[in-house]
Design a protein around this motif. Structure first.
Motif, short mmCIF file in Angstrom:
data_model
loop_
_atom_site.label_atom_id
_atom_site.label_comp_id
_atom_site.label_asym_id
_atom_site.label_seq_id
_atom_site.Cartn_x
_atom_site.Cartn_y
_atom_site.Cartn_z
N SER A 62 0.71 -1.36 -0.12
CA SER A 62 0.53 0.30 0.32
C SER A 62 0.57 1.66 -0.26
N THR A 63 2.09 1.69 0.65
CA THR A 63 2.59 2.28 0.76
C THR A 63 3.61 2.32 -0.37
N ARG A 64 3.82 1.43 -1.40
CA ARG A 64 4.36 1.99 -2.83
C ARG A 64 3.62 2.95 -3.65
N ARG A 65 1.88 1.92 -3.31
CA ARG A 65 1.32 2.46 -4.38
C ARG A 65 1.33 3.64 -4.01
N GLU A 66 1.48 4.46 -2.68
CA GLU A 66 1.35 5.83 -1.98
C GLU A 66 2.50 7.04 -2.70
N ILE A 67 3.61 6.06 -2.33
CA ILE A 67 5.18 6.89 -2.94
C ILE A 67 4.98 7.01 -4.93
N ALA A 68 4.12 5.95 -5.32
CA ALA A 68 4.71 5.98 -6.69
C ALA A 68 2.92 7.03 -7.29
N TYR A 69 2.11 6.85 -6.01
CA TYR A 69 1.29 8.35 -6.65
C TYR A 69 1.88 9.45 -6.56
N ALA A 70 1.91 9.54 -5.43
CA ALA A 70 2.57 11.14 -5.32
C ALA A 70 3.87 11.42 -6.41
#
Length: 99
Positions: A78-86
């Motif tokens: 989930s955090t990897r998805r958030e990093i990619a989004y940011a």
């Protein structure tokens, strides 16, 4: 001088809740507006989890930067998805433990 304090969005695994609280405290005392993951003490449904994940992306939209709380260098899915989004939206990302 900016018109408002910096807005920082904290991201990270819920397993690091104590570390995220400490980061929230430190950033707030440094004068930042801090937003982070919505917490729930009870078990969430998949629908609730999806809604909170989408809401967290909106918090990233509000932020001037993202701080990833990642003790030991751990970054979950989930955090990897958030990093990619940011990164895709041009929001700077920093880590408590550089990778």
């Amino acid at each position: 001088m900016p018109d408002r304090p910096e807005i920082v969005c904290i991201c990270g695994s819920v397993r690091f809740v104590d570390e995220m609280r400490a980061a929230h405290r430190d950033l707030t005392l440094a004068g930042a507006i801090v937003v982070g993951p919505g917490g729930a003490d009870e078990v969430l449904t998949e629908e609730q989890r999806a809604a909170l994940a989408a809401l967290h992306l909106r918090k990233i939209d509000l932020a001037d930067r993202v701080l990833v709380v990642n003790p030991g260098g751990y970054v979950g899915e989930s955090t990897r998805r958030e990093i990619a989004y940011a990164r895709a939206t041009g929001t700077p990302v920093a880590f408590t433990v550089p990778g």
